[in-house]
Design a protein around this motif. Structure first.
Motif, PDB file in Angstrom:
ATOM      1  N   MET A   1     -27.847   3.923   2.743  1.00 48.17           N
ATOM      2  CA  MET A   1     -26.995   2.764   2.583  1.00 48.17           C
ATOM      3  C   MET A   1     -27.210   2.215   1.180  1.00 48.17           C
ATOM      4  SD  MET A   1     -27.256   1.060   6.388  1.00 48.17           S
ATOM      5  CE  MET A   1     -28.243  -0.238   5.768  1.00 48.17           C
ATOM      6  N   ASN A   2     -26.465   2.739   0.245  1.00 46.76           N
ATOM      7  CA  ASN A   2     -26.729   2.406  -1.135  1.00 46.76           C
ATOM      8  C   ASN A   2     -25.573   1.700  -1.828  1.00 46.76           C
ATOM      9  OD1 ASN A   2     -25.035   4.519  -1.170  1.00 46.76           O
ATOM     10  ND2 ASN A   2     -26.397   5.936  -2.238  1.00 46.76           N
ATOM     11  N   HIS A   3     -24.607   1.214  -1.111  1.00 47.09           N
ATOM     12  CA  HIS A   3     -23.467   0.570  -1.735  1.00 47.09           C
ATOM     13  C   HIS A   3     -23.263  -0.812  -1.127  1.00 47.09           C
ATOM     14  CE1 HIS A   3     -19.500  -0.147  -3.353  1.00 47.09           C
ATOM     15  NE2 HIS A   3     -19.687   0.891  -4.135  1.00 47.09           N
ATOM     16  N   PRO A   4     -23.147  -1.849  -1.958  1.00 49.29           N
ATOM     17  CA  PRO A   4     -23.020  -3.206  -1.425  1.00 49.29           C
ATOM     18  C   PRO A   4     -21.680  -3.484  -0.766  1.00 49.29           C
ATOM     19  CG  PRO A   4     -22.873  -3.220  -3.815  1.00 49.29           C
ATOM     20  CD  PRO A   4     -23.222  -1.814  -3.413  1.00 49.29           C
ATOM     21  N   ASN A   5     -20.669  -2.699  -1.017  1.00 44.33           N
ATOM     22  CA  ASN A   5     -19.354  -2.941  -0.427  1.00 44.33           C
ATOM     23  C   ASN A   5     -19.300  -2.301   0.960  1.00 44.33           C
ATOM     24  OD1 ASN A   5     -16.701  -3.180   0.282  1.00 44.33           O
ATOM     25  ND2 ASN A   5     -15.878  -2.396  -1.635  1.00 44.33           N
ATOM     26  N   TYR A   6     -19.323  -3.135   2.007  1.00 44.81           N
ATOM     27  CA  TYR A   6     -19.379  -2.615   3.378  1.00 44.81           C
ATOM     28  C   TYR A   6     -18.134  -1.850   3.777  1.00 44.81           C
ATOM     29  CZ  TYR A   6     -16.232  -6.295   4.963  1.00 44.81           C
ATOM     30  OH  TYR A   6     -15.149  -7.093   5.158  1.00 44.81           O
ATOM     31  N   LYS A   7     -17.050  -1.983   3.057  1.00 39.80           N
ATOM     32  CA  LYS A   7     -15.818  -1.294   3.425  1.00 39.80           C
ATOM     33  C   LYS A   7     -15.856   0.182   3.047  1.00 39.80           C
ATOM     34  CE  LYS A   7     -12.873  -5.318   3.334  1.00 39.80           C
ATOM     35  NZ  LYS A   7     -11.687  -5.954   2.799  1.00 39.80           N
ATOM     36  N   GLN A   8     -16.778   0.555   2.193  1.00 37.76           N
ATOM     37  CA  GLN A   8     -16.897   1.952   1.825  1.00 37.76           C
ATOM     38  C   GLN A   8     -17.875   2.643   2.753  1.00 37.76           C
ATOM     39  OE1 GLN A   8     -17.593   2.731  -2.264  1.00 37.76           O
ATOM     40  NE2 GLN A   8     -16.001   1.347  -2.970  1.00 37.76           N
ATOM     41  N   ARG A   9     -17.675   3.901   2.967  1.00 40.17           N
ATOM     42  CA  ARG A   9     -18.579   4.669   3.828  1.00 40.17           C
ATOM     43  C   ARG A   9     -19.897   4.852   3.097  1.00 40.17           C
ATOM     44  NH1 ARG A   9     -15.472   7.363   7.986  1.00 40.17           N
ATOM     45  NH2 ARG A   9     -13.343   6.679   7.746  1.00 40.17           N
ATOM     46  N   VAL A  10     -20.962   4.303   3.668  1.00 41.99           N
ATOM     47  CA  VAL A  10     -22.211   4.253   2.931  1.00 41.99           C
ATOM     48  C   VAL A  10     -23.379   4.940   3.630  1.00 41.99           C
ATOM     49  CG1 VAL A  10     -21.591   2.185   1.654  1.00 41.99           C
ATOM     50  CG2 VAL A  10     -22.717   1.967   3.859  1.00 41.99           C
ATOM     51  N   LEU A  11     -23.223   5.420   4.831  1.00 44.43           N
ATOM     52  CA  LEU A  11     -24.301   6.102   5.533  1.00 44.43           C
ATOM     53  C   LEU A  11     -24.152   7.608   5.385  1.00 44.43           C
ATOM     54  CD1 LEU A  11     -24.409   4.129   8.902  1.00 44.43           C
ATOM     55  CD2 LEU A  11     -25.972   3.929   6.976  1.00 44.43           C
ATOM     56  N   THR A  12     -25.257   8.299   5.531  1.00 41.20           N
ATOM     57  CA  THR A  12     -25.231   9.757   5.539  1.00 41.20           C
ATOM     58  C   THR A  12     -25.657  10.224   6.928  1.00 41.20           C
ATOM     59  OG1 THR A  12     -27.535   9.985   4.874  1.00 41.20           O
ATOM     60  CG2 THR A  12     -25.900   9.821   3.102  1.00 41.20           C
ATOM     61  N   GLU A  13     -25.528  11.499   7.171  1.00 39.31           N
ATOM     62  CA  GLU A  13     -25.977  12.045   8.450  1.00 39.31           C
ATOM     63  C   GLU A  13     -27.493  11.902   8.595  1.00 39.31           C
ATOM     64  OE1 GLU A  13     -24.314  15.939   8.935  1.00 39.31           O
ATOM     65  OE2 GLU A  13     -22.333  15.121   9.346  1.00 39.31           O
ATOM     66  N   GLU A  14     -28.218  11.921   7.489  1.00 43.33           N
ATOM     67  CA  GLU A  14     -29.663  11.689   7.545  1.00 43.33           C
ATOM     68  C   GLU A  14     -29.957  10.274   8.032  1.00 43.33           C
ATOM     69  OE1 GLU A  14     -31.527  12.546   3.824  1.00 43.33           O
ATOM     70  OE2 GLU A  14     -30.828  14.614   3.818  1.00 43.33           O
ATOM     71  N   ASP A  15     -29.146   9.301   7.592  1.00 47.80           N
ATOM     72  CA  ASP A  15     -29.310   7.928   8.056  1.00 47.80           C
ATOM     73  C   ASP A  15     -29.095   7.842   9.568  1.00 47.80           C
ATOM     74  OD1 ASP A  15     -29.788   6.916   5.465  1.00 47.80           O
ATOM     75  OD2 ASP A  15     -27.634   6.679   5.111  1.00 47.80           O
ATOM     76  N   LEU A  16     -28.066   8.527  10.051  1.00 55.47           N
ATOM     77  CA  LEU A  16     -27.794   8.531  11.490  1.00 55.47           C
ATOM     78  C   LEU A  16     -28.947   9.157  12.255  1.00 55.47           C
ATOM     79  CD1 LEU A  16     -24.058   9.369  12.186  1.00 55.47           C
ATOM     80  CD2 LEU A  16     -25.305   7.292  12.689  1.00 55.47           C
ATOM     81  N   SER A  17     -29.508  10.189  11.706  1.00 57.72           N
ATOM     82  CA  SER A  17     -30.643  10.848  12.344  1.00 57.72           C
ATOM     83  C   SER A  17     -31.825   9.889  12.457  1.00 57.72           C
ATOM     84  CB  SER A  17     -31.034  12.087  11.539  1.00 57.72           C
ATOM     85  OG  SER A  17     -32.039  12.806  12.197  1.00 57.72           O
ATOM     86  N   LEU A  18     -32.075   9.118  11.413  1.00 56.40           N
ATOM     87  CA  LEU A  18     -33.152   8.134  11.441  1.00 56.40           C
ATOM     88  C   LEU A  18     -32.882   7.040  12.462  1.00 56.40           C
ATOM     89  CD1 LEU A  18     -33.962   7.783   7.649  1.00 56.40           C
ATOM     90  CD2 LEU A  18     -35.427   8.737   9.416  1.00 56.40           C
ATOM     91  N   ILE A  19     -31.648   6.578  12.518  1.00 58.65           N
ATOM     92  CA  ILE A  19     -31.283   5.536  13.490  1.00 58.65           C
ATOM     93  C   ILE A  19     -31.452   6.065  14.909  1.00 58.65           C
ATOM     94  CG2 ILE A  19     -29.382   4.135  14.383  1.00 58.65           C
ATOM     95  CD1 ILE A  19     -28.312   4.097  11.441  1.00 58.65           C
ATOM     96  N   ALA A  20     -30.911   7.241  15.173  1.00 54.26           N
ATOM     97  CA  ALA A  20     -30.989   7.827  16.513  1.00 54.26           C
ATOM     98  C   ALA A  20     -32.430   8.113  16.902  1.00 54.26           C
ATOM     99  CB  ALA A  20     -30.163   9.110  16.579  1.00 54.26           C
ATOM    100  N   GLY A  21     -33.250   8.492  15.937  1.00 56.27           N
ATOM    101  CA  GLY A  21     -34.652   8.768  16.212  1.00 56.27           C
ATOM    102  C   GLY A  21     -35.420   7.533  16.644  1.00 56.27           C
TER     103      GLY A  21
END
Length: 82
Positions: free
Chosen positions: A1-21
């Motif tokens: 999550m490296n972009h301050p504008n929430y309207k842009q897609r800012v997560l990666t699949e690695e981020d999802l993996s961390l969240i799900a974990g």
């Protein structure tokens, strides 16, 4: 999550993996690490079919809720460099 504008897609699949974990209901299921939506859904649906006790069914319901929330996050916020 490296972009301050929430309207842009800012997560990666690695981020999802961390969240799900971090979700206890999904912790040991295949498809969490690395993120694989199809494998995770298959594992949850298999667990639903195999659930015999009330406790097992409740655990699967928690996993279903978690994966539905992650699915929404995946569709809305994940950046795919294609």
């Amino acid at each position: 999550m490296n972009h301050p504008n929430y309207k842009q897609r800012v997560l990666t699949e690695e981020d999802l993996s961390l969240i799900a974990g971090g979700v206890r209901a999904l912790f040991d299921l295949p498809g969490v690490r690395p993120w694989n939506r199809d494998k995770l859904w298959a594992a949850v649906l298999d667990a639903l079919i195999d659930a015999r006790t009330k406790a097992e069914r409740e655990a699967v319901q928690q996993a279903l809720g978690a994966i539905q929330a992650l699915d929404a996050v995946d569709q809305i916020f994940v950046r795919r460099d294609e």
